[in-house]
Motif scaffolding. Sequence first.
Motif, PDB file in Angstrom:
ATOM      1  N   ILE B  42       0.812  -1.209   0.000  1.00  0.00           N
ATOM      2  CA  ILE B  42       0.000   0.000   0.000  1.00  0.00           C
ATOM      3  C   ILE B  42       0.845   1.258   0.000  1.00  0.00           C
ATOM      4  O   ILE B  42       0.390   2.317  -0.377  1.00  0.00           O
ATOM      5  N   ALA B  43       2.098   1.157   0.431  1.00  0.00           N
ATOM      6  CA  ALA B  43       2.971   2.323   0.432  1.00  0.00           C
ATOM      7  C   ALA B  43       4.397   1.836   0.627  1.00  0.00           C
ATOM      8  O   ALA B  43       4.604   0.748   1.155  1.00  0.00           O
ATOM      9  N   PRO B  44       5.372   2.653   0.203  1.00  0.00           N
ATOM     10  CA  PRO B  44       6.740   2.217   0.412  1.00  0.00           C
ATOM     11  C   PRO B  44       7.003   2.002   1.893  1.00  0.00           C
ATOM     12  O   PRO B  44       6.582   2.804   2.717  1.00  0.00           O
ATOM     13  N   THR B  46       5.854  -0.559   3.650  1.00  0.00           N
ATOM     14  CA  THR B  46       4.872  -1.446   4.280  1.00  0.00           C
ATOM     15  C   THR B  46       5.112  -2.874   3.817  1.00  0.00           C
ATOM     16  O   THR B  46       5.961  -3.122   2.967  1.00  0.00           O
ATOM     17  N   TYR B 255      -0.137   9.138 -10.096  1.00  0.00           N
ATOM     18  CA  TYR B 255       0.285   9.812  -8.874  1.00  0.00           C
ATOM     19  C   TYR B 255      -0.744   9.628  -7.766  1.00  0.00           C
ATOM     20  O   TYR B 255      -0.414   9.294  -6.623  1.00  0.00           O
ATOM     21  N   GLN B 257      -3.047   7.349  -7.412  1.00  0.00           N
ATOM     22  CA  GLN B 257      -3.130   5.972  -6.931  1.00  0.00           C
ATOM     23  C   GLN B 257      -1.968   5.668  -5.982  1.00  0.00           C
ATOM     24  O   GLN B 257      -2.150   4.997  -4.980  1.00  0.00           O
ATOM     25  N   PHE B 259      -0.039   7.884  -4.178  1.00  0.00           N
ATOM     26  CA  PHE B 259       0.154   8.679  -2.963  1.00  0.00           C
ATOM     27  C   PHE B 259      -1.125   9.112  -2.252  1.00  0.00           C
ATOM     28  O   PHE B 259      -1.083   9.426  -1.079  1.00  0.00           O
ATOM     29  N   SER B 260      -2.258   9.163  -2.961  1.00  0.00           N
ATOM     30  CA  SER B 260      -3.495   9.506  -2.246  1.00  0.00           C
ATOM     31  C   SER B 260      -4.248   8.248  -1.869  1.00  0.00           C
ATOM     32  O   SER B 260      -4.741   8.105  -0.763  1.00  0.00           O
ATOM     33  N   ALA B 261      -4.356   7.311  -2.821  1.00  0.00           N
ATOM     34  CA  ALA B 261      -5.166   6.129  -2.568  1.00  0.00           C
ATOM     35  C   ALA B 261      -4.374   5.028  -1.878  1.00  0.00           C
ATOM     36  O   ALA B 261      -4.940   3.993  -1.532  1.00  0.00           O
ATOM     37  N   SER B 262      -3.050   5.253  -1.689  1.00  0.00           N
ATOM     38  CA  SER B 262      -2.212   4.222  -1.079  1.00  0.00           C
ATOM     39  C   SER B 262      -2.350   2.872  -1.767  1.00  0.00           C
ATOM     40  O   SER B 262      -2.465   1.842  -1.114  1.00  0.00           O
ATOM     41  N   ASN B 263      -2.395   2.876  -3.090  1.00  0.00           N
ATOM     42  CA  ASN B 263      -2.332   1.626  -3.846  1.00  0.00           C
ATOM     43  C   ASN B 263      -0.981   1.595  -4.551  1.00  0.00           C
ATOM     44  O   ASN B 263      -0.903   1.703  -5.765  1.00  0.00           O
TER      45      ASN B 263
END
Lengths: 446, 296
Positions: B42-44, B46, B255, B257, B259-263
């Motif tokens: 979901i994010a760098p 994790t 972008y 997806q 950084f906002s949506a954490s995908n």
Amino acid sequence: MKKKTAFSLMALTVALTTVLSACGSNDGASKPGNTPSNTNTSGETKQVTLRFFSNLPDRKSGQGLAEQTVIDNYVKENPNVKIDVEALAEEPFKNKLKAYMASNEPIDITMVHNGAELDTLVAAGYVTELNPKDYEGEKYNFLPGVFTGFTFNDKIYGLPRNSDYSVIYYNKALFQDNGIKVPTTVDELMAAAKAFQEKKIEPISMNGKDLWNIGAMFQNLHQRLSGEQTSLKEAAKGQRKFADDPYVIEAAALLQQMVKDGIYNKAYMTMDYGASQNLFTQGKAAMWYMGSWEAGMASNESLPQSFRDNLGVIRFPVVNDGKGGINDLIAWNGGGYSLVEASKNKEEAKKFFDFMMSADQWAKVAWDTGAAVPAQKYELTGKETEVQKELANILLEATSTTGILLIDASTASFKDAAQTALGKLAIGNITPEEFAAELDKAASKK
Amino acid sequence: MHKVLSDRMAIFIFVFPGLAFFILTFVAPIILSGYYSLTNTIAPGTSVDMVGLSNFKELLLHDERFWLSLRNALLLGLGFVLIQHPICIFFAIMLDRIGGKAEKWFRTIFFIPCVISVVVISRMWLSLLDPTFGLLNKVLGFLGLESLQHVWLGDSSTALGSLLSILIWSGFGWGLLFYYAGVKGIPEELYEAARLDGATGIKLHWRITVPLLSPVITVQVTLAMITALKQMETVFLTTNGGPGDSTQFLAVYLYNQAFSASNYGYANAISIMFIIVCLLVTFLLNRIMKNKNLDY
């Protein structure tokens, strides 16, 4: 020949690695605040620099001033501590915090947003788990239920700074001069909007580009129709279906109709937070649908006196035949602070954090300066602005509160999908039924 | 000298820094991105779970937003090629014909949008196109054309068109610069010869200038398509893909997806598709416009 080449290659690699890693460690050490450095002259206490990351770039008024005051208070009491504040506006703040998270940047304390945003930080292990027992009792005086958006798997990862609730700020002069009634029902609100349009005044200023606030209004309408505050949260977690809830369809249809009738300013879809606020504070819009954290407008001296004198605040109107009452409040605790796991000064950071969150610091300062309505008990000073008094009443008389916004009630992925659906609903690209289906689709993705 | 260049070690030492730079900044991120595209992280930072090709399956088969943003990017590319570039060529020829001081003046004026920061351009157009206070609607109102007034960037029917106009306007100077250089490179004798043969006006330019510009056109069309696919800043600063996805572009979607949506894993899959699309477009364009070497 071959052997020689291979050997040279190895040698070069080793040399390069050494050089590069040397650069790396130098870089780390030269940054201020990363290392608890040498003792001061008396030799008793260590000099510490804490890095504080905030979403309040205006340090001279409102919440930014309150935050800075608390920091200054702490530094005065603890001269060995220096606090470096880095503050960015809302959206850049969110982006940079993600970048900090990605690189495990050793900042010490950061502002966080509850729910979906914090969820990602928790998953990445970037924020520190807190012991709720530490924050019980009179020193902190937190109101009941305020940790909802900061709790994940029964553990809390941050403390809320405010009681946030959606209200309508309005410009008394614009209503009076044009002979328009301050609305108490949605029908009256729509009538007022129509009257303002005829006078070439924008009715409600809306930061539609950010989308979350349209979500708050949708939730408000849903509450006014259904009379309850839990079904949306449950549906976001996939425990029930949005499509099965007739009030979701009804609220979506009502919202769509209101937007179509021009209840928002015309450019709402390209307006961010600041632009929508300017439209309202410059007297070009009659109302601003926003949260209680804007209480500070009434005492912000950079705004024109005439505007501040005419600033009023009302509860979101009721829907005729709806089950929700005027005192049901879309209330949550959106903003807060967390300790960062990567911090190199954990002990000092926690000391400051506990100081800041004690009831006589953030809560008192924020209330006394009129910046916000805290999530902790506070004493009235008698010097409150009218807006502040009214906001306090609204919370005091609330018959029910939400705990967390629909868009924040699940993951960041749900938030993004839900916000996109809200945008499409508002401009009429999808029907209320399709809207409910899109929300269900988003909630089913895990 | 010859001895040095035949020594493999020497060649290696000279080539290595450049190669290492290229590998570290281009190849490694792409490989890393390829790896993440197969995960559902979901994010760098994790936890990372391999999910195989399911991100790509979702992207290609079920993700309308991806196709919509790709379509918009291609539309923008077409807008550049079919609207912006003909105008650029026309103005390049005009500039060349005017000559003298005026030529220098106009050359500078036309290039101004290219040196203004994207943020300023975005803010400026947001103000110009503001439905209530914007210049465009005010002028329309003044001319009695109220029926033509629109919520330009906030209405899904006009948002994409408005955004394309902004982008075409702001990139106009670059196109002009290249074509102008091309036009300047065409020898005057060719025009004289054509005139003697009876070619005048539009015909002269259609037969002489445009064919001789074809190498420039080939490069420009390819660049335009890639610029269109990569478009991000102006969209992000004006509509952020809205209203309701109607101005969603590939890079903005990617972008958001990530950084906002954490995908994050999914966003990496998009970026891999993004690279493939860019390569494909470049390859096809090169195929279509086989470079004919012109001698004159």
